[in-house]
Design a protein around this motif. Structure first.
Motif, PDB file in Angstrom:
ATOM      1  N   GLU D 233       9.493  -1.706  11.880  1.00  0.00           N
ATOM      2  CA  GLU D 233       8.449  -0.887  11.282  1.00  0.00           C
ATOM      3  C   GLU D 233       7.165  -1.093  12.051  1.00  0.00           C
ATOM      4  O   GLU D 233       6.886  -2.177  12.551  1.00  0.00           O
ATOM      5  N   GLY D 235       2.794   0.393  12.310  1.00  0.00           N
ATOM      6  CA  GLY D 235       1.752   1.227  11.731  1.00  0.00           C
ATOM      7  C   GLY D 235       0.479   0.435  11.574  1.00  0.00           C
ATOM      8  O   GLY D 235       0.385  -0.717  12.025  1.00  0.00           O
ATOM      9  N   ASN D 239      -1.442   0.679   6.107  1.00  0.00           N
ATOM     10  CA  ASN D 239      -0.232   1.435   5.811  1.00  0.00           C
ATOM     11  C   ASN D 239       0.942   0.525   5.526  1.00  0.00           C
ATOM     12  O   ASN D 239       1.694   0.709   4.581  1.00  0.00           O
ATOM     13  N   ILE D 240       1.081  -0.433   6.372  1.00  0.00           N
ATOM     14  CA  ILE D 240       2.230  -1.332   6.229  1.00  0.00           C
ATOM     15  C   ILE D 240       2.161  -2.054   4.896  1.00  0.00           C
ATOM     16  O   ILE D 240       3.159  -2.198   4.187  1.00  0.00           O
ATOM     17  N   ASN D 243       2.399   0.554   1.955  1.00  0.00           N
ATOM     18  CA  ASN D 243       3.594   1.349   1.837  1.00  0.00           C
ATOM     19  C   ASN D 243       4.691   0.871   2.781  1.00  0.00           C
ATOM     20  O   ASN D 243       5.085   1.557   3.708  1.00  0.00           O
ATOM     21  N   PRO D 244       5.160  -0.375   2.599  1.00  0.00           N
ATOM     22  CA  PRO D 244       6.188  -0.877   3.513  1.00  0.00           C
ATOM     23  C   PRO D 244       7.484  -0.104   3.338  1.00  0.00           C
ATOM     24  O   PRO D 244       7.912   0.140   2.209  1.00  0.00           O
ATOM     25  N   GLN D 245       8.064   0.310   4.464  1.00  0.00           N
ATOM     26  CA  GLN D 245       9.276   1.123   4.402  1.00  0.00           C
ATOM     27  C   GLN D 245      10.528   0.261   4.451  1.00  0.00           C
ATOM     28  O   GLN D 245      11.493   0.501   3.745  1.00  0.00           O
ATOM     29  N   HIS D 246      10.482  -0.727   5.308  1.00  0.00           N
ATOM     30  CA  HIS D 246      11.693  -1.501   5.570  1.00  0.00           C
ATOM     31  C   HIS D 246      11.788  -2.678   4.602  1.00  0.00           C
ATOM     32  O   HIS D 246      10.774  -3.275   4.231  1.00  0.00           O
ATOM     33  N   THR D 249      10.204  -5.876   5.865  1.00  0.00           N
ATOM     34  CA  THR D 249       8.744  -5.860   5.770  1.00  0.00           C
ATOM     35  C   THR D 249       8.324  -6.145   4.335  1.00  0.00           C
ATOM     36  O   THR D 249       7.379  -6.908   4.087  1.00  0.00           O
ATOM     37  N   GLN D 250       9.026  -5.553   3.440  1.00  0.00           N
ATOM     38  CA  GLN D 250       8.675  -5.761   2.026  1.00  0.00           C
ATOM     39  C   GLN D 250       8.770  -7.239   1.663  1.00  0.00           C
ATOM     40  O   GLN D 250       7.895  -7.802   1.013  1.00  0.00           O
TER      41      GLN D 250
END
Lengths: 559, 285, 343, 546
Positions: D233, D235, D239-240, D243-246, D249-250
């Protein structure tokens, strides 16, 4: 005139033949044997331009450790040097057999003495000095110098006194100045060894004025000073002496110029220590050395095949290699045990394996009961007979054998090791288990002197070849050189009778009996007389085998 | 980064694969050990039996490695010598290893006065010229096989003390040693069951290099006449004696024992290198 | 400078700390020599008719009839005054013999060490730079093989090939051809003395004599030096600061010489120290084969003859040399690595 | 993708062993823009360092680029990075500054070396430049100390020298590989601030490689999160975080917020100081053989069930103190009493047979290093039980060890593994299981999470918290990290140079530090606030100065 020979082992060693060779590494070493085939083809590559015709380069494995040969601990080589540097009153003659010269024990001629007379009763020896003899420093030799030198021999704590005593020379009163160039030696009895003693390396004649300048109250005979310096008048003078490395001699021209003298050929003699036998062999074979006398038998054989050097081979007539037993302790106090062992040994194999046959065997004699002549050492009737050996061992009370040790000194390893292996193997056949011990020379000598070796090998050399004296020295009395500690009343009687016996027939009869007794009782087993192989450049002539087994440079010449 | 690759291979696989030389050396060492162990059964002749009429025969169908000056079979002697030499090397190294490591471990762990004292003794021992010390010891004790072993062991001894001491001292403050204390282990137990197993690999490197050195040492002593006595076959003695016969073209007497001697030392050295590589791939030597 | 002072104090402390070791060596040697079998008095008094009287006389002269502790005390007292006793084999004071022979041993050892370093440093660098390449394998195997050949074998082999077969080198009979006049004895090191006296022919001569024995010894120690150079360099080259240097774009040769080699020097120096001490003792064999008039062969002769004084003197000398070499290594370590002198 | 000053495009890097290989990077694409700071975040082994080394052309021998492209400005440097670029255009700052500098060369010479390698200047000019560089990294007393060797400097100063070297030839890109690892909290902040300032001042692009998401978020313009050789991921920090996508990352963010809470962590703490103290330490003093006074007149108490935090930077004496209390070291002076009985007088070497031994256990900092490499996890845990616990037959022992393992969340299958076969977090669990296997009353925790990744760290802390509640142990928790101590402990002791400078209830200390040193420590905590990050990045002033 009857002269009894003083026989002597060199003082420094218990190994006779080898001298303090234990220090030297006597093994031929190498790696790629295949290359050795190529060696002869490319051999004479480099000739040393610096070597000129009148310089002799001698290579030895041993070292000269003192310039005074009478010093306790003097090495073999030291005697060799002193023979060339000092004069003695008398000297042995030499004789030629074939192409080989050897000393002649039967002829004693003057050296520093011009001539000598022996009185009819044999108790007075009168010696007359050469009129024109001088010392190295140019001063004339006086009779006082001679008197002082002889007095020093019997007075100083050195090897000379015990040596002289064997010739009944024990006190200064026996040396009497009888004229400006005449000295008388008075003997209590007509001793057959007295005159010969004066030809020994110990009987050096010393420039007394020079020596006395360096004497101290603690050291009245200048023994300390003479270890590093000479007070001599012989054929060569010492140019440079580096103990353990080399000694360089230059010719003393005055010596050759004196009456009836012949000047030595070589102007300069370089005697260098090279401990490695291989290197010594290479040096002489490549022409970088002129003479070597201490090479190993296998090197000599290889050199004979290549024919690049001259090899003067002569068996050492006053020397013998033997196996000795401790006859004072069991089991070797039993004559049958000794006889059994004497019958079990593979003599020929031992001779071949140890010396490659380079020597004179002292086994397999033709006679049985009585020897045909009285020369000694001579071959004895010893032969391999295993049946007899087993029988004798059983008779001795050891039907199952026993265990013992067999010892030899490290410096003799090259010849003793194959011998030891064969002895071990042979005696195993009759049930005797032998443990082989190789001892450092110092330890071996100590144990030998203290009579603590049950069974061992050694080589002995007598400086004068007299049958009586060999027996007197090696087979009687409780002393160092009675290797077997043999105590035979009959032998004592025989030697005692022979010592002062003047009748030739009776003397010879006694000698025959001694030899027969030795052959029967085998206190030690005489094996052989090893060769001396003096390897020289092809152009060196005149090598003489001397009783002291060192090189007499005076007789050598380049042709 | 090497640790990344290291993690992907099992130690044994790495041992034999990281360098083909190590694999070959390991194989050759096993072979030598096997030959030495089975020597009495696979030797064609009695290594001590003389046969003087057939002395100094060149290698041939009857005697593959030829015969020596007493007619003994060189092949049989080389095999028997291997048995003896390996035994000497292994027991000498084993002795000094056991003693040196024990002393070194305790000194390294305890430190203090004892350590300083032992350090001094080690200093004294290492201040000696080792080869001369070995000579003197053999001369003093007499040149039997046992004494050769003792002499070799004694001069190796300080090195093991040093290695063990340094290794232990480097570890004595590590977490797992302190943890062992917390777990209620006594000092001897910590040294013996915690530290010892951990320093053994390092010591093993030293040992494998020492094995070769021990054989070399024995050969050197033999050359000076202070080695094994005849007729016991030993490589160093055989080389030293065999060299006599080189000039007369009897090359087999020195070539075969010499090659095997070199090969053995080479194997031990390569094996030591391999071990070292295995333990620390970064500092290969 | 205070750093110099700490440095000096460190050296002083090291020298002081080695005194007990020295004393230990003296006592140990003394005892060892006394337990050697073989009575020197018997050995040296073994004349044809030498009886107990001669043996006892010699024993008294040698002081062997006194109790051991008194002998030891005499010996230690003698050492203090520079008297190491007399050698019976050469008839000289041991001190004199050693003085005469030490330069020969040192010259040989130092030359061999120099030769070995000349070879092993480049080899080690190549080996480390191309670690695990074919070159590396070749160099390592070669060095190991050199190490596996007993020095006496390589010595004899070298003589055989280069002297006996090809005649490329002078005869292996010591330091100088017997016919060459010796230079005035200035340092005892022939190479140096010939240079000082301006005798190039003599220098070549001595160098020729020195070549084979030096090569023999150099080959033997090639392996440890190359190994250590390689290992040390490899460790250093894997270290972070070399990576930094590379990341900063430093030229390769500068990285090797200034960054890598300088830092790798410390363990190499230690190894040189050990190797040097080992060589001094282990050159018995080489000195013997090349008839080199050095101290090691002198000690061997004496040992075989149970001549105590030279052996003791030799071992003492070796211990002192060992300690001095260690000190020197310490000093050099301090010079190459500023961290050492700060300890 | 946008063309930056440095572009990494689908990069593959493979490590090759003799029989195996391992892909360290798989299709990594990153772009560094002019003057911007890119954070590359990931755990160890995620390939972030390999990425940096690939750019520099410093990959180890066994690694090779098997695909993709690296472009610097318009130059393809995939195959090799030319020497004139290295150091001059792209420079690198490494972790562990002491090791990264040549120990045998003066720092001024090392700096000169770098300048000389790229520019031909005379000696005087080089010297001037060196002085200037050192001044610009705030190296103190430049003219006098520029001739020192690295070992004479602290880690922070070394890192300044390292940074000076990196900027010596005014590179356009700096790759900073974990530049603060191994440094003290205060130094960490100073170094990061310096790098940030220089980057802004000189408009240098910087790739900041770190495992600390909070740190990256604080200083970076954009962040790329890496896992197992790939970028999962990327950004802007905001943003990270928002709104973490992976999933990875979360998890990172979750751990990060636990570690760096904006608000006090509401951990359930039981403060019970009613009974007499479990441990009482008074006037403890320890001086090492080298004369260093490590612990100087320290006194404190721990009540049963209480958790005391011991805070200090490295060298403050906290590890010595924990070993004194753990009876691994003998104090020179002072008393230690446990449950009212003096134990300070029992020698450390004899303490193994004292009855208090099982009651005082220690968990070590370096989890992997505190396990005997020759012991399996099972043996490690069983060892204290065998020595200190009641005699058990093998079955019961196995049962007990498995129970301890279960307590610390260690799968039974892992018990037969050796330390090198376990991950850092697993090793830490074994270490804790070993300590609690004899049911100690006092557990000394010597920075138990210092060597762990962020994720593992938060897991272990949660575990410790749970164990304390369940078993009612007292903790002496040693750490340099105020936040962690705040999470775990009731009270804290702050140690500086072997002396206590402040003691007090955790919350009180946090809210109202009395000692200036404490205040400094508090200020140095990476204070990650995603919301304020935007502002900071925009102005670039908030963090300037150090």
């Amino acid at each position: 005139m009857a002269v009894a020979g003083v026989t002597s082992r060199t003082p420094c060693d218990g190994i006779g033949h080898e001298g303090i060779r234990g220090m030297g590494i006597t093994r031929r070493q190498g790696l790629l044997g295949a290359l050795s085939f190529a060696a002869p083809a490319v051999l004479p590559v480099m000739a040393d331009a610096r070597q000129n015709g009148t310089t002799l380069r001698h290579i030895t494995g041993n070292t000269v450790n003192t310039l005074d040969p009478t010093m306790l601990g003097a090495t073999h080589e030291s005697f060799g040097v002193s023979m060339n540097v000092y004069d003695r009153l008398v000297t042995f003659g030499r004789k030629q057999s074939g192409s080989i010269w050897t000393f002649d024990p039967d002829i004693i001629t003057g050296e520093l003495a011009e001539r000598y007379e022996i009185s009819d009763d044999g108790c007075t020896i009168t010696l007359h000095l050469r009129p024109d003899a001088t010392w190295h420093d140019g001063t004339p030799v006086t009779i006082d110098d001679v008197k002082w030198s002889l007095d020093r021999g019997v007075s100083a704590r050195s090897l000379t006194a015990p040596q002289f005593s064997s010739g009944s020379l024990t006190s200064t009163e026996q040396f009497r100045v009888a004229g400006p160039r005449t000295i008388e030696i008075l003997l209590p009895r007509p001793d057959r060894l007295a005159l010969a003693n004066l030809a020994m390396p110990y009987a050096i004649m010393i420039n007394s004025r020079l020596a006395r300048r360096h004497a101290t109250p603690d050291d009245p005979w200048a023994q300390q000073w003479m270890q590093q310096n000479t007070a001599a008048g012989g054929a060569y003078r010492v140019e440079r002496f580096t103990p353990g490395v080399n000694i360089i001699l230059t010719r003393n021209d005055a010596w050759g110029a004196r009456s009836a003298g012949t000047s030595p050929f070589f102007e300069r003699v370089i005697s260098q220590t090279v401990p490695e036998a291989t290197t010594r062999a290479s040096l002489v074979e490549r022409g970088d050395a002129d003479i070597v006398i201490d090479l190993e038998a296998y090197d000599v054989i290889a050199m004979m095949a290549r024919r690049r050097v001259r090899i003067n081979s002569v068996f050492q007539s006053n020397c013998f290699t033997h196996l000795a037993f401790d006859t004072q302790s069991p089991p070797f106090d039993n004559v049958k045990v000794r006889q059994a062992i004497a019958s079990a040994l593979p003599y020929q194999d031992m001779f071949t394996a140890s010396l490659f046959g380079r020597g004179h065997p002292l086994f397999d004699a033709g006679w049985r009961e009585t020897p045909s002549d009285i020369s000694f050492p001579q071959a004895l009737p010893l032969a391999t007979d295993l049946t007899l050996a087993r029988q004798l061992l059983a008779d001795a009370g050891f039907p199952d054998g026993f265990a013992t040790t067999f010892s030899y000194a490290t410096s003799q390893a090259t010849t003793a090791e194959p011998m030891a292996a064969l002895i071990q193997e042979a005696l195993k056949r009759i049930g005797i288990r032998v443990d082989i011990r190789k001892l450092p020379d110092a330890e071996f000598n100590t144990l030998e002197a203290e009579k603590r070796l049950p069974f061992y090998t050694d080589t002995a050399a007598g400086w004068i070849q007299r049958t009586y004296y060999f027996f007197y020295l090696y087979f009687t009395r409780n002393q160092r050189w009675n290797f077997s500690s043999w105590n035979s009343p009959r032998m004592v009687d025989l030697t005692g009778a022979a010592r002062f016996e003047t009748d030739r027939a009776r003397y010879e009869d006694a000698c025959r009996k001694m030899i027969a007794l030795l052959a029967d009782q085998v206190p030690l087993i005489m094996l052989w007389q090893p060769n001396m192989d003096a390897v020289t450049s092809p152009d060196i002539d005149g090598f003489t085998y001397q009783f002291h087994r060192q090189i007499d440079f005076r007789s050598l010449r380049r042709v | 980064m090497p640790s990344l690759t290291a993690r992907w291979m099992s130690p044994a696989a790495r041992f034999f694969s990281h360098s083909p030389t190590t694999g070959i050396a390991a194989g050759a060492t096993l072979m030598l050990a096997f030959l030495a162990l089975t020597a009495p059964w696979i030797s064609p002749y009695d290594p001590l039996a003389s046969d003087v009429p057939h002395a100094l025969q060149a290698p041939g169908p009857h005697h593959w490695f030829g015969t020596d000056e007493l007619g003994r079979d060189v092949l049989s002697r080389v095999l028997a010598a291997g048995r003896l030499d390996l035994a000497i090397a292994v027991s000498a190294v084993g002795l000094s290893l056991a003693a040196g490591v024990t002393v070194g471990c305790f000194c390294g762990y305890l430190g203090g006065r004892l350590d300083r004292l032992v350090g001094r003794v080690v200093d004294v021992l290492t201040a000696f010229p080792l080869f001369v010390l070995a000579m003197a010891l053999v001369a003093a004790l007499g040149n039997s096989v046992e004494n050769l072993i003792y002499a070799t062991a004694i001069i190796n001894f300080p090195f093991y003390i040093r290695v063990a001491r340094a290794e232990v001292a480097a570890r004595r403050h590590l977490g797992w040693v302190e943890a062992a204390h917390l777990s209620g282990n006594s000092t001897p137990r910590i040294v013996i069951s915690f530290l010892l197993p951990n320093i053994l690999p390092t010591v093993a490197i030293q040992a494998s290099l020492n094995l070769g050195w021990a054989i070399l040492n024995a050969a050197g002593l033999s050359f000076l006449g202070l080695g094994i006595t005849v007729p016991t076959p030993e490589w160093g003695v055989m080389v030293a004696n065999g060299a006599h016969f080189m000039s007369s073209g009897r090359w087999w007497l020195v070539l075969f024992p010499g090659s095997v001697l070199m090969l053995t030392i080479l194997c031990f050295n390569l094996l030591g290198d391999g071990l070292r590589d295995l333990l620390d791939p970064r500092t290969r030597t | 400078m205070s750093m110099m002072q700490t440095f000096r104090r460190r050296i002083g402390a090291r020298a002081l700390a080695s005194l007990p070791a020295l004393l230990g060596v003296i006592v140990f040697t003394f005892v060892l020599m006394r337990v050697l079998p073989g009575d020197p008095a018997v050995y040296f008094a073994s004349g044809p008719n030498a009886g107990q009287a001669e043996i006892d006389g010699l024993r008294h002269k040698m002081g062997l009839d006194r109790p051991m502790p008194i002998q030891l005390a005499h010996y230690v007292a003698g050492i203090m005054t520079g008297d190491l006793g007399n050698s019976l084999t050469t008839g000289q004071p041991v001190m004199h013999d050693i003085q005469a022979r030490l330069p020969a041993s040192l010259e040989l050892t130092l030359t061999a060490l120099g030769l070995s370093l000349l070879l092993s440093l480049p080899l080690g660098i190549v080996s480390a730079w191309y670690a695990n390449s074919r070159w590396d394998q070749c160099i390592r195997t070669l060095c190991t093989i050199c190490f596996c050949i007993p020095p006496f074998v390589s010595a004899i082999f070298l003589i055989y090939v280069f002297y006996y077969i090809f005649g490329l080198v002078p005869d292996p009979t010591g330091r100088i051809n017997i016919f060459t006049p010796l230079p005035h004895d200035i340092t005892g090191f022939l190479l140096v003395d010939f240079l000082l006296t301006g005798d190039p022919a003599g220098w070549r001569e001595a160098a020729g004599q020195l070549l084979l024995p030096a090569v023999t010894m150099a080959l033997f120690v090639l392996s440890p030096l190359t190994r250590m150079t390689r290992a040390s360099l490899l460790t250093v080259m894997n270290s972070d600061f070399i990576r930094t240097a590379r990341a900063m774009g430093l030229p390769t040769w500068r990285i090797v010489t200034v960054y890598a080699l300088r830092n790798a020097l410390s363990p190499i120096l230690t190894t040189i120290g050990i190797v040097f001490s080992t060589m001094l003792g282990a050159n018995v064999l080489v000195e013997k084969v090349f008839s080199w008039p050095g101290v090691a062969s002198y000690a061997l002769d004496a040992l075989v003859a149970s001549d105590y004084a030279p052996v003791q003197g030799f071992i003492l000398l070796m211990a002192i040399l060992f300690i001095m070499v260690n000190l020197l290594v310490d000093i050099l370590q301090g010079l190459v690595d500023p961290r050492v002198s700060m300890e | 993708m946008m063309r930056g000053i440095l572009d990494i495009d689908a990069l593959n890097v493979r490590f090759t062993g003799r029989n195996s290989h391992f892909d360290a990077l798989r299709g990594v694409s990153l772009s560094l823009e002019q003057g911007r700071i890119l954070g590359v975040v990931g755990e160890s082994g995620s390939g972030k360092s390999v990425t940096g080394l690939s750019v520099m052309g410093l990959l180890p021998q066994q690694a090779s680029i098997t695909g993709g492209r690296i472009r610097f400005r318009d130059q393809d440097i995939t195959a090799r990075t030319p020497r004139h670029l290295r150091g001059a255009s792209i420079a690198m700052v490494f972790q562990n500054p002491h090791a990264a500098l040549n120990p045998t060369r003066r720092i001024c010479d090392q700096l000169s070396d770098v300048i000389q390698a790229h520019e031909s200047l005379d000696r005087g000019a080089i010297r001037q430049r060196v002085i200037h560089l050192l001044e610009s990294v705030n190296f103190p007393d430049v003219s006098r100390r520029m001739g020192v060797y690295p070992h004479e400097l602290s880690g922070g100063l070394c890192q300044r020298v390292m940074i000076a070297m990196a900027i010596a030839c005014s590179p356009s890109v700096i790759i900073a590989d974990e530049p603060t690892t191994g440094l003290d909290v205060l130094t960490q902040k100073a170094v990061m601030d310096l790098l940030f300032r220089l980057s802004r001042e000189r408009a240098m692009s910087m790739m900041l490689i770190t495992h600390d998401l909070g740190l990256a978020a604080q200083y970076c313009d954009s962040i790329a999160v890496m896992q197992k050789g790939t970028v999962v991921e990327s950004g802007s920090p905001a943003n990270i975080f928002s709104n973490p996508q992976h999933a990875y990352t979360q998890r990172l963010i979750e751990a990060c917020t636990t570690m760096h809470p904006a608000q006090p962590h509401p951990a359930g703490k039981t403060t019970s100081r009613k009974r007499r103290p479990l441990l009482e330490v008074s006037n403890l003093r320890k001086r090492y053989a080298n004369g260093h006074l490590a612990v100087d007149d320290v006194s404190f108490t721990i009540a049963p069930g209480e958790s005391l935090g011991l805070i200090g930077e490295s060298g403050s004496g906290k590890s010595t103190l924990s070993r004194l209390v753990g009876r691994l070291l003998d104090p020179d002076d002072g008393a230690i009493s446990f449950e009212g009985r003096s134990i300070g007088t029992i020698g450390a070497h004899d303490f193994f047979r004292a009855e208090q031994r099982p009651h005082i256990q220690l968990v070590f900092q370096d989890a992997a290093g505190s396990l005997n490499p020759r012991f399996t996890a099972f043996d490690s845990i069983a060892d204290p039980v065998r020595r200190l616990g009641p005699a058990r037959d093998p079955g019961a022992l196995r049962h007990h060890v498995e129970k301890c393992a279960a307590d610390v969340g260690l799968a039974p299958a892992l018990l037969d593994r050796y330390p090198h076969q376990l991950s850092g977090g697993q090793c830490a669990r074994v270490g804790i299981a070993r300590a609690i296997s004899v049911d100690p009353k006092l557990l000394i925790l010597d920075e138990p999470t210092a060597a762990l990744d962020v994720l593992a760290q938060s897991e272990i802390l949660a575990l410790l918290e749970r164990l304390r509640r369940e078993k009612g142990m007292s903790y002496l928790f040693v750490s340099h990290d105020l936040h962690i101590v705040r999470m775990i402990c009731d009270r804290m002791v702050i140690l500086q140079n072997g002396k206590i400078v402040e003691t007090g209830n955790c919350e009180e200390v946090f809210q109202n530090p009395r000692a200036p040193y404490t205040a400094q420590l508090l200020a140095a905590i990476p204070h990650f606030r995603p919301a304020s990050q935007e502002a900071a990045a925009a102005t670039g002033t908030e963090f300037a100065g150090s």
